[in-house]
Design a protein around this motif. Structure first.
Motif, short mmCIF file in Angstrom:
data_model
loop_
_atom_site.label_atom_id
_atom_site.label_comp_id
_atom_site.label_asym_id
_atom_site.label_seq_id
_atom_site.Cartn_x
_atom_site.Cartn_y
_atom_site.Cartn_z
N ASP A 186 -5.80 6.95 -6.90
CA ASP A 186 -5.73 5.87 -5.93
C ASP A 186 -6.01 4.54 -6.62
O ASP A 186 -6.62 4.50 -7.68
CB ASP A 186 -6.75 6.08 -4.80
CG ASP A 186 -6.49 7.38 -4.05
OD1 ASP A 186 -5.31 7.78 -3.96
OD2 ASP A 186 -7.45 7.98 -3.56
N HIS A 206 -10.50 -7.08 6.66
CA HIS A 206 -9.15 -6.53 6.76
C HIS A 206 -8.49 -6.81 8.11
O HIS A 206 -7.33 -6.49 8.32
CB HIS A 206 -9.15 -5.02 6.48
CG HIS A 206 -10.11 -4.26 7.32
ND1 HIS A 206 -9.78 -3.76 8.55
CD2 HIS A 206 -11.40 -3.91 7.13
CE1 HIS A 206 -10.81 -3.13 9.07
NE2 HIS A 206 -11.81 -3.22 8.22
N LYS A 266 -2.98 5.36 -2.70
CA LYS A 266 -3.78 4.81 -1.63
C LYS A 266 -4.70 3.72 -2.18
O LYS A 266 -4.86 3.60 -3.38
CB LYS A 266 -4.57 5.93 -0.97
CG LYS A 266 -3.64 6.97 -0.38
CD LYS A 266 -4.38 8.17 0.15
CE LYS A 266 -3.41 9.10 0.79
NZ LYS A 266 -3.26 10.33 0.11
N LEU A 267 -5.32 2.94 -1.29
CA LEU A 267 -6.13 1.81 -1.71
C LEU A 267 -7.60 2.02 -1.36
O LEU A 267 -7.93 2.42 -0.25
CB LEU A 267 -5.64 0.53 -1.02
CG LEU A 267 -4.21 0.12 -1.32
CD1 LEU A 267 -3.81 -1.07 -0.47
CD2 LEU A 267 -4.03 -0.21 -2.78
N SER A 289 -6.37 4.23 3.19
CA SER A 289 -7.17 3.18 2.58
C SER A 289 -8.60 3.21 3.12
O SER A 289 -8.83 3.63 4.25
CB SER A 289 -6.55 1.81 2.82
OG SER A 289 -6.44 1.54 4.19
N LEU A 320 -9.24 8.61 3.28
CA LEU A 320 -8.10 8.31 2.40
C LEU A 320 -6.89 9.17 2.77
O LEU A 320 -5.76 8.68 2.80
CB LEU A 320 -8.47 8.56 0.93
CG LEU A 320 -9.19 7.43 0.23
CD1 LEU A 320 -9.62 7.86 -1.17
CD2 LEU A 320 -8.33 6.19 0.16
N ALA A 356 0.85 -1.19 0.00
CA ALA A 356 0.00 0.00 0.00
C ALA A 356 0.89 1.24 0.00
O ALA A 356 2.03 1.21 0.43
CB ALA A 356 -0.90 0.00 1.22
N PRO A 366 -7.72 -0.14 6.60
CA PRO A 366 -8.72 0.72 5.97
C PRO A 366 -9.84 1.15 6.91
O PRO A 366 -10.18 0.46 7.85
CB PRO A 366 -9.28 -0.15 4.85
CG PRO A 366 -9.01 -1.54 5.25
CD PRO A 366 -7.79 -1.51 6.10
N VAL A 379 -1.64 -1.78 6.04
CA VAL A 379 -2.93 -1.24 5.63
C VAL A 379 -3.98 -1.48 6.71
O VAL A 379 -4.15 -2.60 7.18
CB VAL A 379 -3.39 -1.88 4.30
CG1 VAL A 379 -4.75 -1.38 3.88
CG2 VAL A 379 -2.37 -1.61 3.21
#
Length: 173
Positions: free
Chosen positions: A153, A56, A37-38, A110, A105, A31, A70, A68
């Motif tokens: 992204d 996640h 960014k993801l 993420s 973000l 990442a 998110p 990461v």
């Protein structure tokens, strides 16, 4: 602490009652590679899309994306219900708006969301068809793609096979 308890419980419940959690992660990349960014686009939206809140936190995700964490964006209606809003906040969720999306973000790098939204609940039960099950995508919501493209992204599709079977709802009976 709540999030790690949820992750451990999720894995134990699936191991004991549902035959375990299996997953495949393709195309491992770090990442924030090159500052990117993801955006994890999770499908499908089940009656209770719990997977988007915990996927996640699972060990395989942590192995593939170690840095990461998110922010999970969920429907605004969740934050209108007293007990549900507390649970969502404890799980690290935020309301899905363009402003929150951009802020998450920027702050965390993420985001995870279910782009099909609540409208997908009505079409997802087609997977329950006894002779012709099908996977249906609701493609009405494209704002997350526009924001990801604007900010350059990476979009990461996440497909959860079987989540719609967790609880059969009134539509699919």
């Amino acid at each position: 602490a709540f999030r790690s308890w949820v992750a451990e419980s999720f894995v134990k419940i699936h191991d004991r009652f549902l035959g375990g959690v299996s997953y495949t992660i393709e195309g491992r990349r770090s990442a924030r590679r090159g500052g990117r960014k993801l955006v994890f686009a999770y499908h499908p939206h089940a009656l209770y899309p719990l997977g988007v809140v915990v996927f996640h936190l699972l060990p395989a995700f942590r192995d593939a994306f170690p840095a990461v964490d998110p922010v999970t964006l969920v429907a605004s209606v969740i934050f209108r219900l007293p007990f549900m809003s507390d649970l969502a906040l404890w799980a690290g969720c935020r309301e899905v708006t363009a402003t929150t999306f951009r802020r998450a973000l920027r702050e965390r790098g993420s985001v995870a969301l279910v782009p099909g939204g609540q409208a997908e609940i009505c079409v997802a039960p087609r997977a329950h068809h006894p002779t012709r099950p099908e996977l249906v995508l609701n493609t009405r919501h494209k704002g997350f793609v526009k924001i990801a493209l604007e900010q350059q992204d990476d979009l990461v599709p996440v497909l959860c096979v079987g989540e719609i079977y967790q609880l059969r709802n009134g539509i699919s009976l």
